[in-house]
Each structure stands twice: as C-alpha cells, then as structure tokens.
Design a protein around this motif. Structure first.
Motif, PDB file in Angstrom:
ATOM      1  N   ASN A   1      16.669 -73.172 -87.161  1.00  0.00           N
ATOM      2  CA  ASN A   1      15.352 -73.804 -87.295  1.00  0.00           C
ATOM      3  C   ASN A   1      14.715 -73.577 -88.659  1.00  0.00           C
ATOM      4  O   ASN A   1      13.668 -74.147 -88.955  1.00  0.00           O
ATOM      5  CB  ASN A   1      14.398 -73.281 -86.217  1.00  0.00           C
ATOM      6  CG  ASN A   1      14.621 -73.944 -84.873  1.00  0.00           C
ATOM      7  OD1 ASN A   1      15.537 -74.743 -84.716  1.00  0.00           O
ATOM      8  ND2 ASN A   1      13.792 -73.615 -83.902  1.00  0.00           N
TER       9      ASN A   1
ATOM     10  N   SER B   1       8.198 -72.295 -90.608  1.00  0.00           N
ATOM     11  CA  SER B   1       9.441 -72.797 -90.026  1.00  0.00           C
ATOM     12  C   SER B   1       9.593 -74.261 -90.403  1.00  0.00           C
ATOM     13  O   SER B   1       8.599 -74.992 -90.526  1.00  0.00           O
ATOM     14  CB  SER B   1       9.429 -72.654 -88.498  1.00  0.00           C
ATOM     15  OG  SER B   1      10.601 -73.231 -87.937  1.00  0.00           O
TER      16      SER B   1
ATOM     17  N   ASN C   1      11.001 -76.226 -88.409  1.00  0.00           N
ATOM     18  CA  ASN C   1      10.854 -76.876 -87.105  1.00  0.00           C
ATOM     19  C   ASN C   1       9.482 -76.503 -86.554  1.00  0.00           C
ATOM     20  O   ASN C   1       9.260 -75.381 -86.114  1.00  0.00           O
ATOM     21  CB  ASN C   1      11.962 -76.419 -86.155  1.00  0.00           C
ATOM     22  CG  ASN C   1      11.958 -77.185 -84.844  1.00  0.00           C
ATOM     23  OD1 ASN C   1      10.924 -77.704 -84.413  1.00  0.00           O
ATOM     24  ND2 ASN C   1      13.108 -77.250 -84.191  1.00  0.00           N
TER      25      ASN C   1
ATOM     26  N   ASP D   1       8.353 -74.364 -83.501  1.00  0.00           N
ATOM     27  CA  ASP D   1       8.306 -72.902 -83.524  1.00  0.00           C
ATOM     28  C   ASP D   1       6.877 -72.375 -83.560  1.00  0.00           C
ATOM     29  O   ASP D   1       6.648 -71.186 -83.309  1.00  0.00           O
ATOM     30  CB  ASP D   1       9.070 -72.362 -84.737  1.00  0.00           C
ATOM     31  CG  ASP D   1      10.578 -72.418 -84.538  1.00  0.00           C
ATOM     32  OD1 ASP D   1      11.017 -72.432 -83.376  1.00  0.00           O
ATOM     33  OD2 ASP D   1      11.307 -72.448 -85.546  1.00  0.00           O
TER      34      ASP D   1
END
Length: 459
Positions: free
Chosen positions: A55, A139, A141, A144
């Motif tokens: 991620n 992050s 992503n 998260d």
C-alpha cells in the motif's frame, strides 16, 4: 466502571546486544535546520520507514541523539495523541531540542534557539508521526486512513522492528515509549504487540524489561438519572464560558478576552501560572486544551479535534510549527515529502477516520505492573482536557496498596507537585501550574522528574 484512560506511558525495553556494525543511515542524517544558526547539539536523523510495501504506507520519524552519551543513554519513543496529533507537537512546543520564536516578518520562518530543558539532554528521542495520515506520515492507498487502535499498534510495532534494523547500534540501549493524551492508548497496545512479537521470536528480538508510565487519564463512572440531570444542568450553565481564559489571558488572540486581565482581582501568583522563559508563549495557557464536556473516549468512532462541529479554540496557536513544517526547504533537509504529495502539515488532522477498538487499558496496566515493570503516571494540575482528579481516580481503580503516602515533590527549593506511590512499582505524580502538555508549561520541572525517573532515582 473506569473508562479507557488517555495516558502517557514510558515503556522500557532492552534489546539484546548483537555484534553489528554502527549503521545509522547517512541518507537520513540531518546536517542543518533552517532557522537555526550554528552546529546542532547532537546528531539528528529523520526520514520514512515503510510499514506496508503493497500500500505504500510510510511512517515518518525524527531522531535526536542524546547530548550526553548516546551510546549508553536510553532511547525514547515519543507519541502525541489526538488521535490525529503529529508528534512534531512535542518536538516544536514541548521537549524537543529547540525553542521556537516568531520570524522577523509576519509569516516568516521561525527562529530556533537551543532548549536547555530538552529531554535529549539525557536520552535519545524518536518523534514518530502515527498512524499514517498524521503529520508527515502517509499512504499511497487512502483506505489506510480508516484505522484504529489495533492497526495503529501493529504498524508502530513494524516500525520499531525496522527502525532497530536500521539502527542496530542502539539494540543494547534501554528503550522507552512515552507520549501524552491519547497516546495512553497507543502505548499499552503497542507494548502488547511487542510482547506478542517476542513470543513469536520476531527479529530483532525486543526483551521487555521495564515499564514506566507518565500518564494522563480519565475516569468516568456510571450515574443514576438524578445525578445525570445535575451534570446536564452544570453543562448548560457552563456552555458559554470560555474555559481557555479563566486563570490567564489569551496571549495569541487578546481581542477575545472577556475581561481585561489588568483589572482582574486574581492574585499575582495566579497571573504567573504557566509562564516560561521561552521566546514564544505557552499556546494553551493555564486552562490546557479543554476537551468539550460530554465527549469521553468510548468504543467506536473517536471524534477528532477538527470534527468538533465548528467549536473554536480561541486561545491556541500552532502557527510556528505550521510555518516551519510547511516550508519546502525544511522538508527537504529533514527528508519529508513535499506538500504536493502529502499536503500541508497539520497539528491535528482530519484526514483519518479513527476507531477506538481495544476497550479499557486497565487490564494492560495490571499486566505490566504485575510482572514488575515500573510505571509513572503524571498529570498537570491545571489540565482541563484530562483533569488530574480523573487520572488519580483511574489510578486508584487499579486497586493497588499505597506504599508511599501523598507527599510533595520539590524542584529548586519549591513544591513542584505531589506524588503517591503504590505497590507493583506504580507512581502517580502531579505538576503544579501545568496544563495538558506538561513539558510545555513546566520545562524545568519536567526534565527534572523525567531524569530522576529514567535513571531509577527517587523523585
């Protein structure tokens, strides 16, 4: 039943001595800092450690080596709370190596002066932005940023394992975890991860040797309907009271003062409470950071500071940290990502969606103390965010026998607060005249009790 406390925990860990070469990463070395003239008082390192490769989840740390004997002195991890509060709060305003002063022009880069009461005088300090989405941590992503106690603890444990791989020369140093406010949940849950990791023989092995706690706590008991009605009436009567302007004026926004302090009938001793020798005044003054009434931490979604429905914090100011940490030259020298990638630095972020999913910390603390770890729980006696009376009640709820009855502790020939010792090496301590962020309000006294406790001396 006692609710989950928000506390500061100093967790002492000792890593086994492994014959590895000194390997402090030169790419993380901080050679200078914008706003500071002269040589740094000790070596500084900063950068990212990836805790989830898939991620791209990366936690940012800033390491200040001890100014005394970094090869032997304790290594201390510092965590600010929130949840959502950057640990640069501690670095800039509390126990970091510098005192910050406003720049020469409005909005200009702050000036940095050496802090004679930095905790790096006696220990190496790691300031960690946690969880991802807080401060400089991020992050790739964004899912998260939906997180909670358990995920935060797991990531912090991964960070520690990788950090000690990166800095093997510190694996024989005593290791502590400290922080404040909601870090009282971060720290016991992180300690639990460390213990489980040791049981699984994860490397580098972390041998839990000692626990010390500097703790802010809350205590909420069940009440009947009659009592609840009275509590609600008190809240109604206080709804228009500016709790930030009770014992001292608003330094940063004097236009919102309800009464000119010069005409106040308060004694002069009250007027000086919270004053320090720093070039920038205490942000929160006497009242501390007052958490709104009726919002105790409970299971489920945790209300973050930016989510408080437009409630203003009229006597606070985080301008110095924001200006400094949003400066791209500063970010470059501390190896932090630019604003174009991770956005502006925020003291208290609204980026994360945080869930309290671990319940009460009472059992965690009983487990630590029952196995012989030392615990120090401290609280400013003018903290309106988590009043010391609640912390004291929470400590008593552990049910331990008093072995050192309530007594004053001293600094500079003056009473600096009060302390009480319990069996199982548990100590509760107050700091006179301090709000929520104790090292900010009382830097001299904080370094004194921190040093005494760190090295096993009587406070």
């Amino acid at each position: 039943m006692a609710s989950t406390p928000s506390l500061t925990l100093l967790l002492a860990l000792v890593l086994p001595l492994i014959p590895l070469a000194v390997a402090a990463p030169e790419k993380h070395l901080v050679t200078h800092l914008p706003g500071f003239d002269g040589a740094l008082p000790s070596k500084h390192y900063a950068g990212y450690i990836t805790v989830d490769e898939s991620n791209g989840r990366r936690l940012f740390y800033y390491l200040v080596l001890s100014e005394r004997d970094p090869a032997a002195d304790p290594v201390v991890l510092w965590l600010n709370g929130g949840p959502g509060c950057s640990s640069f709060d501690g670095f800039v305003y509390e126990n970091g190596p510098f005192n910050f002063e406003r720049g020469s022009t409005p909005g200009g880069l702050p000036k940095l002066h050496l802090n004679p009461y930095s905790w790096s005088k006696v220990s190496s300090m790691i300031y960690l932005d946690s969880p991802a989405g807080v401060g400089m941590s991020y992050s790739l992503n964004k899912s998260d940023y939906t997180t909670g106690d358990l995920k935060t603890a797991a990531d912090a444990h991964t960070f520690l394992l990788k950090w000690f791989e990166l800095y093997p020369e510190f694996q024989s140093n005593p290791f502590y975890i400290s922080g404040e406010s909601y870090a009282g949940i971060y720290i016991p849950t992180l300690a639990d991860e460390v213990v489980k990791g040791t049981q699984k023989a994860l490397k580098p092995k972390i041998n839990l040797k000692d626990v010390s706690a500097a703790c802010h706590g809350t205590f909420w008991g069940k009440v009947n309907d009659v009592c609840q009605e009275k509590i609600d009436r008190v809240r109604w009567e206080l709804k228009d009271l500016n709790t930030y302007n009770i014992l001292a004026p608003c330094y940063h926004h004097p236009e919102v003062q309800e009464t000119a302090f010069v005409n106040s009938s308060l004694p002069s001793s009250f007027r000086k409470l919270g004053e320090t020798e720093r070039p920038f005044p205490v942000r929160k003054r006497m009242a501390g950071l007052s958490w709104p009434l009726g919002l105790p931490v409970s299971s489920g979604h945790v209300t973050l500071w930016p989510e408080l429905g437009g409630r203003s914090l009229p006597c606070t100011s985080d301008e110095l940290a924001t200006i400094w940490l949003d400066d791209e030259d500063v970010r470059a020298v501390i190896h932090a990502k630019p604003k174009s990638l991770i956005g502006s630095w925020e003291l208290n972020t609204a980026r994360i969606d945080y869930t309290h999913d671990t319940g009460s910390m009472v059992e965690y603390h009983k487990k630590f103390t029952a196995t012989g770890y030392r615990v120090l729980i401290y609280s400013g006696d003018h903290d309106l965010c988590i009043p010391f009376t609640g912390t004291e009640a929470w400590v008593r709820s552990l049910g331990y026998r008093v072995v050192d009855s309530w007594r004053p502790w001293h600094f500079g020939g003056q009473v600096a607060g009060y302390t009480q010792g319990y069996d199982h090496n548990l100590t509760f301590l107050t700091i006179k005249g301090s709000g929520h962020t104790v090292p900010e309000y009382k830097p001299k006294e904080s370094l004194a009790f921190y040093t005494h406790w760190l090295f096993g001396e009587k406070i």
